[in-house]
Design a protein around this motif. Structure first.
Motif, PDB file in Angstrom:
ATOM      1  N   GLN A 268      -8.663  -1.382  -8.027  1.00 32.15           N
ATOM      2  CA  GLN A 268      -9.435  -0.152  -7.812  1.00 32.15           C
ATOM      3  C   GLN A 268      -8.546   0.974  -7.264  1.00 32.15           C
TER       4      GLN A 268
ATOM      5  N   LEU B 263      -5.492   1.474  -8.203  1.00 32.94           N
ATOM      6  CA  LEU B 263      -4.798   2.046  -9.356  1.00 32.94           C
ATOM      7  C   LEU B 263      -5.697   3.056 -10.063  1.00 32.94           C
ATOM      8  N   ILE B 264      -6.979   2.712 -10.199  1.00 34.78           N
ATOM      9  CA  ILE B 264      -7.920   3.636 -10.845  1.00 34.78           C
ATOM     10  C   ILE B 264      -8.030   4.917 -10.016  1.00 34.78           C
TER      11      ILE B 264
ATOM     12  N   HIS C  95      -5.851   6.151  -8.122  1.00 32.96           N
ATOM     13  CA  HIS C  95      -4.619   6.921  -8.273  1.00 32.96           C
ATOM     14  C   HIS C  95      -4.639   7.748  -9.562  1.00 32.96           C
ATOM     15  N   GLY C  96      -5.152   7.148 -10.623  1.00 33.79           N
ATOM     16  CA  GLY C  96      -5.242   7.872 -11.896  1.00 33.79           C
ATOM     17  C   GLY C  96      -6.074   9.130 -11.742  1.00 33.79           C
TER      18      GLY C  96
END
Lengths: 265, 265
Positions: A36, A38-39, A41-42
């Motif tokens: 989560q 990583l998401i 961060h996107g």
């Protein structure tokens, strides 16, 4: 941050963005960052693009006020989650020393293992103590459910000022209700965290933290009266409005010039 | 997509966003999605928020033109990567049947294992053949380096029309240079992929694919002349401009009303 370290050519048009992403993916492989994260961060990448991928003037205003607030605080705490640890571990430790702040691990998806990994990472950068790990997170934030409400009785529970980089909106609101003075670092000027904070630095954490450290060094020798006047003259709503105007203007400009927003895959 | 399946309360204000995210995280755990795919999804979430999280009118125009183009194509191919497979496997198979398109696995971060996993997943939804797996990806796209240029000699290499949901800008440009007619699904109207495509559907893939299928069903019985006139009257630049205007208007409106963009952590 060397070329060889990440195997990304320094000439790549999106070099920094790729390096930051690589740091996060490495943090993820080490168990410090959750999927989560990583998401999230996107999403940050998108907002960073929209603000122009540089520290804008209103963010500098916020950084200056944040430096003053941290220097004035009696019991400041820096709250650290997985993404923060993966991106700016060195800066967290350096800032905590400069303003005498405690460091507390504060995870949205809490697990003992991750708490320890993050604490170890921060200690490897010189942190003498890291709160909020294991049994230390024995106090609770009222209003919040589940493991997300756990805080350290020596840290956030008794803090007067809390720096919350990349924080969840629910938790930011709960901290505010506890009467804390909140400094957020958040790329989305419309997020609940951004709106509930007393000072919101709308900037990428990898740019904002070194600038915050620099500003703390600048202001460290100033009399308290000067720091107080910086805080009194600071208007967070105005800063958020200006950041939003920058985003809208950037989009209009990009559209007018037919420029491509090219984000790495 | 049931409540129990994802353990997310249907009353949650951001229910759909959380469900989509959960699908991706599950795809990730199965080895279908890579960490970079999670980051890319986060970026998509941000743009989806900015377009209002619904299929806007210009996107419907693009979907209609895309349906016409797929029905007119001689050798259409649907290109599938990890995120596409995790989010809309059923729809990919259904669309491929309706327009007689081949399905080809096309990974930015290629690995044999992931190719097979994705092919197996699509076959479990009824795909009779999945190209681009293992030895089948023996042809190369000129202009591109590394494993990213590998394509199937029976699929993308000889295709006239390629549907590329969530595609990388480099690859989209390379396909265009090969003379393909390109239909992109991309939430960022300013991306290189969005700009290089002949038709760009600026919408979330989970909303766009069912609508594209519906539109194909509607147009399937129309005479070819009618389909051709749809395509001739379609203006992709105008569609992209209108989508960008929607984003700018949404941001201005949110700012004016003091509304929070509350994204789940």
């Amino acid at each position: 941050m060397e070329l060889d370290e990440f195997e990304i050519p320094k000439t790549h048009p999106r070099y920094w963005s790729l390096v930051i992403r690589e740091k996060l993916v490495r943090g993820f492989r080490k168990g410090i960052v959750v999927p989560q994260g990583l998401i999230a961060h996107g999403r940050g990448e998108c907002f960073d693009y929209l603000i122009g991928e540089r520290t804008q003037e209103p963010a500098l205003e916020a950084i200056r006020a944040a430096a003053a607030a941290l220097l004035l605080a009696e019991r400041p705490v820096i709250s650290v989650n997985g993404n923060v640890a993966a991106l700016v571990p060195k800066e967290v430790v350096e800032l905590s020393r400069l303003v005498n702040a405690k460091i507390e691990v504060n995870l949205f998806y809490r697990s003992k293992e991750r708490e320890y990994l993050i604490a170890e990472l921060l200690k490897s950068y010189g942190a003498s103590e890291v709160l909020g790990v294991g049994e230390d997170a024995s106090a609770v934030i009222p209003e919040l459910m589940s493991e997300r409400r756990r805080v350290s009785p020596r840290g956030i529970l008794i803090a007067d000022t809390v720096l919350i980089p990349l924080e969840d909106g629910d938790r930011a609101e709960a901290l505010k209700k506890m009467g804390k003075f909140i400094i957020a670092i958040d790329l989305n000027p419309l997020s609940r965290t951004a709106r509930v904070a007393d000072i919101t630095i709308v900037d990428n954490i990898v740019r904002a933290m070194p600038k915050l450290i620099e500003e703390v060094r600048n202001l460290k020798k100033c009399p308290r009266e000067h720091l107080k006047s910086i805080l009194q003259n600071y208007d967070n709503d105005a800063v958020l409005r200006k950041m939003l105007q920058i985003i809208v203007r950037n989009l209009e400009e990009l559209a007018r010039r037919g420029v491509t927003i090219s984000l790495p895959k």
